[in-house]
Design a protein around this motif. Structure first.
Motif, PDB file in Angstrom:
ATOM      1  N   UNK A  41       0.846  -1.196   0.000  1.00  0.00           N
ATOM      2  CA  UNK A  41       0.000   0.000   0.000  1.00  0.00           C
ATOM      3  C   UNK A  41       0.881   1.245   0.000  1.00  0.00           C
ATOM      4  N   UNK A  42       0.554   2.198  -0.877  1.00  0.00           N
ATOM      5  CA  UNK A  42       1.225   3.493  -0.905  1.00  0.00           C
ATOM      6  C   UNK A  42       0.160   4.554  -0.664  1.00  0.00           C
ATOM      7  N   UNK A  43       0.383   5.393   0.305  1.00  0.00           N
ATOM      8  CA  UNK A  43      -0.560   6.459   0.621  1.00  0.00           C
ATOM      9  C   UNK A  43      -0.009   7.755   0.041  1.00  0.00           C
ATOM     10  N   UNK A  44      -0.805   8.401  -0.792  1.00  0.00           N
ATOM     11  CA  UNK A  44      -0.420   9.670  -1.386  1.00  0.00           C
ATOM     12  C   UNK A  44      -1.101  10.788  -0.610  1.00  0.00           C
ATOM     13  N   UNK A  45      -0.335  11.818  -0.312  1.00  0.00           N
ATOM     14  CA  UNK A  45      -0.841  12.893   0.532  1.00  0.00           C
ATOM     15  C   UNK A  45      -0.642  14.235  -0.156  1.00  0.00           C
ATOM     16  N   UNK A  46      -1.235  15.248   0.403  1.00  0.00           N
ATOM     17  CA  UNK A  46      -1.103  16.600  -0.134  1.00  0.00           C
ATOM     18  C   UNK A  46       0.255  17.205   0.157  1.00  0.00           C
ATOM     19  N   UNK A  47       0.464  18.361  -0.392  1.00  0.00           N
ATOM     20  CA  UNK A  47       1.745  19.054  -0.309  1.00  0.00           C
ATOM     21  C   UNK A  47       2.186  19.316   1.133  1.00  0.00           C
ATOM     22  N   UNK A  49       1.218  17.582   3.899  1.00  0.00           N
ATOM     23  CA  UNK A  49       1.001  16.422   4.771  1.00  0.00           C
ATOM     24  C   UNK A  49       2.276  16.051   5.505  1.00  0.00           C
ATOM     25  N   UNK A  50       2.112  15.426   6.651  1.00  0.00           N
ATOM     26  CA  UNK A  50       3.258  14.971   7.430  1.00  0.00           C
ATOM     27  C   UNK A  50       3.545  13.485   7.225  1.00  0.00           C
ATOM     28  N   UNK A  51       2.632  12.767   6.566  1.00  0.00           N
ATOM     29  CA  UNK A  51       2.822  11.339   6.300  1.00  0.00           C
ATOM     30  C   UNK A  51       2.455  11.046   4.852  1.00  0.00           C
ATOM     31  N   UNK A  52       2.951   9.927   4.329  1.00  0.00           N
ATOM     32  CA  UNK A  52       2.611   9.510   2.971  1.00  0.00           C
ATOM     33  C   UNK A  52       3.440  10.229   1.927  1.00  0.00           C
TER      34      UNK A  52
END
Length: 57
Positions: A41-47, A49-52
């Motif tokens: 699993x890869x979690x994509x986050x916003x600019x 974000x602190x994780x992913x």
């Protein structure tokens, strides 16, 4: 079948098919249960974000 049960069925179906395919799920919520170790699993986050990962591209 309630919405929660539908999510469980959906993720279990994808796990059952995961040996044959790759899936990209665009969702604002986490899966309804911990995914098995066999699922990558890869979690994509916003600019900000602190994780992913910071983005898909």
């Amino acid at each position: 079948m309630g919405a929660a049960n539908l999510k469980v069925y959906f993720y279990n179906d994808l796990i059952a098919r995961s040996g044959d395919a790759q899936f990209i799920i665009v969702e604002n919520q986490d899966p309804p249960f911990d995914l098995p170790d066999s699922v990558r699993e890869h979690i994509f986050a916003g600019e900000h974000a602190t994780e992913g990962r910071k983005g898909l591209f």
